[in-house]
Design an enzyme around this catalytic site. Sequence first.
Site, PDB file in Angstrom:
ATOM      1  N   LYS A 119      15.372 -51.524  30.579  1.00  0.00           N
ATOM      2  CA  LYS A 119      15.766 -50.282  29.919  1.00  0.00           C
ATOM      3  C   LYS A 119      17.128 -50.502  29.272  1.00  0.00           C
ATOM      4  O   LYS A 119      18.086 -50.903  29.928  1.00  0.00           O
ATOM      5  CB  LYS A 119      15.843 -49.135  30.928  1.00  0.00           C
ATOM      6  CG  LYS A 119      16.135 -47.788  30.267  1.00  0.00           C
ATOM      7  CD  LYS A 119      16.006 -46.650  31.259  1.00  0.00           C
ATOM      8  CE  LYS A 119      16.250 -45.318  30.560  1.00  0.00           C
ATOM      9  NZ  LYS A 119      16.157 -44.178  31.498  1.00  0.00           N
ATOM     10  N   ASP A 167      19.217 -46.584  18.727  1.00  0.00           N
ATOM     11  CA  ASP A 167      19.542 -48.010  18.812  1.00  0.00           C
ATOM     12  C   ASP A 167      18.917 -48.694  20.026  1.00  0.00           C
ATOM     13  O   ASP A 167      19.016 -49.901  20.183  1.00  0.00           O
ATOM     14  CB  ASP A 167      21.069 -48.220  18.821  1.00  0.00           C
ATOM     15  CG  ASP A 167      21.762 -47.441  19.933  1.00  0.00           C
ATOM     16  OD1 ASP A 167      21.166 -47.278  21.011  1.00  0.00           O
ATOM     17  OD2 ASP A 167      22.908 -46.991  19.726  1.00  0.00           O
ATOM     18  N   GLY A 168      18.272 -47.903  20.908  1.00  0.00           N
ATOM     19  CA  GLY A 168      17.583 -48.501  22.050  1.00  0.00           C
ATOM     20  C   GLY A 168      18.496 -49.061  23.117  1.00  0.00           C
ATOM     21  O   GLY A 168      18.040 -49.779  24.009  1.00  0.00           O
ATOM     22  N   ARG A 174      14.077 -52.310  35.720  1.00  0.00           N
ATOM     23  CA  ARG A 174      13.360 -51.349  36.562  1.00  0.00           C
ATOM     24  C   ARG A 174      12.050 -51.965  37.045  1.00  0.00           C
ATOM     25  O   ARG A 174      11.395 -52.695  36.293  1.00  0.00           O
ATOM     26  CB  ARG A 174      13.071 -50.065  35.787  1.00  0.00           C
ATOM     27  CG  ARG A 174      14.323 -49.357  35.336  1.00  0.00           C
ATOM     28  CD  ARG A 174      14.067 -47.921  35.002  1.00  0.00           C
ATOM     29  NE  ARG A 174      13.078 -47.737  33.945  1.00  0.00           N
ATOM     30  CZ  ARG A 174      12.848 -46.566  33.363  1.00  0.00           C
ATOM     31  NH1 ARG A 174      13.522 -45.507  33.737  1.00  0.00           N
ATOM     32  NH2 ARG A 174      11.945 -46.452  32.408  1.00  0.00           N
ATOM     33  N   ARG A 187       2.725 -42.600  32.794  1.00  0.00           N
ATOM     34  CA  ARG A 187       3.137 -41.239  33.142  1.00  0.00           C
ATOM     35  C   ARG A 187       2.077 -40.235  32.716  1.00  0.00           C
ATOM     36  O   ARG A 187       1.129 -40.580  32.021  1.00  0.00           O
ATOM     37  CB  ARG A 187       4.446 -40.884  32.402  1.00  0.00           C
ATOM     38  CG  ARG A 187       5.588 -41.867  32.670  1.00  0.00           C
ATOM     39  CD  ARG A 187       5.929 -42.671  31.401  1.00  0.00           C
ATOM     40  NE  ARG A 187       6.920 -43.715  31.627  1.00  0.00           N
ATOM     41  CZ  ARG A 187       8.221 -43.496  31.731  1.00  0.00           C
ATOM     42  NH1 ARG A 187       8.683 -42.273  31.642  1.00  0.00           N
ATOM     43  NH2 ARG A 187       9.046 -44.483  31.938  1.00  0.00           N
ATOM     44  N   ASP A 227       6.612 -36.642  30.339  1.00  0.00           N
ATOM     45  CA  ASP A 227       6.878 -38.072  30.198  1.00  0.00           C
ATOM     46  C   ASP A 227       7.743 -38.608  31.334  1.00  0.00           C
ATOM     47  O   ASP A 227       7.979 -39.811  31.419  1.00  0.00           O
ATOM     48  CB  ASP A 227       7.559 -38.357  28.855  1.00  0.00           C
ATOM     49  CG  ASP A 227       7.270 -39.777  28.375  1.00  0.00           C
ATOM     50  OD1 ASP A 227       6.150 -40.256  28.595  1.00  0.00           O
ATOM     51  OD2 ASP A 227       8.177 -40.402  27.800  1.00  0.00           O
ATOM     52  N   ASN A 228       8.239 -37.708  32.188  1.00  0.00           N
ATOM     53  CA  ASN A 228       9.027 -38.136  33.343  1.00  0.00           C
ATOM     54  C   ASN A 228       8.287 -37.882  34.654  1.00  0.00           C
ATOM     55  O   ASN A 228       8.895 -37.744  35.700  1.00  0.00           O
ATOM     56  CB  ASN A 228      10.383 -37.425  33.357  1.00  0.00           C
ATOM     57  CG  ASN A 228      11.320 -37.973  32.291  1.00  0.00           C
ATOM     58  OD1 ASN A 228      11.115 -39.064  31.777  1.00  0.00           O
ATOM     59  ND2 ASN A 228      12.338 -37.210  31.960  1.00  0.00           N
ATOM     60  N   ASP A 260      12.570 -42.200  35.894  1.00  0.00           N
ATOM     61  CA  ASP A 260      13.521 -41.836  34.835  1.00  0.00           C
ATOM     62  C   ASP A 260      14.713 -41.031  35.368  1.00  0.00           C
ATOM     63  O   ASP A 260      14.718 -39.808  35.347  1.00  0.00           O
ATOM     64  CB  ASP A 260      12.830 -41.066  33.700  1.00  0.00           C
ATOM     65  CG  ASP A 260      12.289 -42.011  32.642  1.00  0.00           C
ATOM     66  OD1 ASP A 260      11.994 -43.166  33.009  1.00  0.00           O
ATOM     67  OD2 ASP A 260      12.169 -41.618  31.490  1.00  0.00           O
TER      68      ASP A 260
END
Length: 519
Positions: free
Chosen positions: A19, A31-32, A89, A96, A181-182, A191
């Site tokens: 991550k 920008d990730g 991770r 999910r 999504d979490n 997350d």
Amino acid sequence: MYLGEVLGPRGERWEMQLKGAGITPFSRQADGRKVLRSSVREFLCSEAMFHLGIPTTRAGTCVTSDSTVLRDVFYDGNPKHERCTVVLRIASTFIRFGSFEIFKPPDEYTGRKGPSVNRNDIRIQMLDYVISTFYPEIQEAYSDNTVQRNAAFFKEITKRTARLVAEWQCVGFCHGVLNTDNMSIVGLTIDYGPFGFMDRYDPEHVCNGSDNTGRYAYNKQPEICKWNLGKLAEALVPELPLETSQLILEEEYDAEFEKHYLQKMRKKLGLIQLELEEDSKLVSELLETMHLTAGDFTNIFYLLSSFSVDIDPSKFEDFLEELTSQCASVEELKVVFKPQMDPRQLSMMLMLAQSNPQLFALIGTKANINKELERIEQFSKLEQLTADDLLSRNKGHWKEWLEKYRVRLQKEVESAGNADAWNTERVKVMNSNNPKYILRNYIAQNAIEAAENGDFSEVRNVLKLLEHPFQEAEGFQEVKEDAEEEGAAATAAVCSQESRSRQSYCSKPPLWASELCVT
């Protein structure tokens, strides 16, 4: 960024994910990158949750560099450069609830749709993979009936999710962003963003500074997780008819949550001999007392193991003194209830709510205005309240609840064959279910500030502490600070040294901690 999948020696499956490693095809315009601040928090909390016995993703490593990115930490127009960091991770899977929403049909109002709409072949493939890989017993039991298999899977993830959120509630953990999504398809905590462990008990506690409506408040977590399961049910159609999944959700979720929550709370209160209907009321009255006295959620539960059924009057007063020391002081409460709006702004908002409700709805909510009015009222009362008055009031509330607790414990004693053996087991159970150490925001902040200055020893110290949440950690080293500087700098250094001591990490947080904001 996925690194791949590893099968352990006993056949367990682990996926690894970086991550913050940079731009991927799914970074959108971002920008990730991940920064040191949030990376340290995720690294420490995922390990803390694991050692608390709560299902979670794990953290393998946390690696930082001298590269920086610009971040507006509080979304207030004051960006700053922060160091880039990557977290490794680890989990059995990172699929999910939201993964199944790629098939979402067009929304009737916005026209938005999933990227794989009408691709039921992919949905079938995903379901087959998830169930056969992570729920093999269900796959084996219903191999000849796909709908029954899918229903059994949905029932199991419903129950796992209910148990997971019950575990969160019992340690005061707030996730912060519980969207679909979490939510893990195998029932893990996933997350770690603007999470927080609750200090002062407040059922409406919001850990995310940017959650203006309190959508993900502590007391709303069970409800929002159920809502997310409803969205998963919609995403599984037509492979699982909606009427089937909705019936499962209504029949299973609340019942499983309440059952697991009460079982856990009985252990936290040392009710190990009997299961009585009145226990639920005892728990709710305890939480109400905590709320009225602004008690520290973690420490009050931890202290209760030293309460005895036949405690003598002098020791009872000592216990009461220790218990009330874990309640907020007048100064702390003034920080909590300090009005947040300029009086002129509040007056304008109130007028607008009356004269132009449509315009008011664009810039505020009635709930926020009511909260501000409540803050003003509470702050005004605090101005007239002395420390002695507060202490006397708090002692009265706790005496009332402790008498009910004593009566309930007496029933345990009467049911047990050996009172001494019962008490030994009771204390053992309580001390293995009520943590002494949790990752409070200020503890994480101490570690972050040291790391930002190039010193990672405090991150390692805190990690060691969190690996033994139910007991004194052996070999815990205090971080030494140079307090020789003059003036405010010296005071800050001394405060920093005190806040990093072992004693401080298992006691009520310092006053400055209430100013911390996480977004």
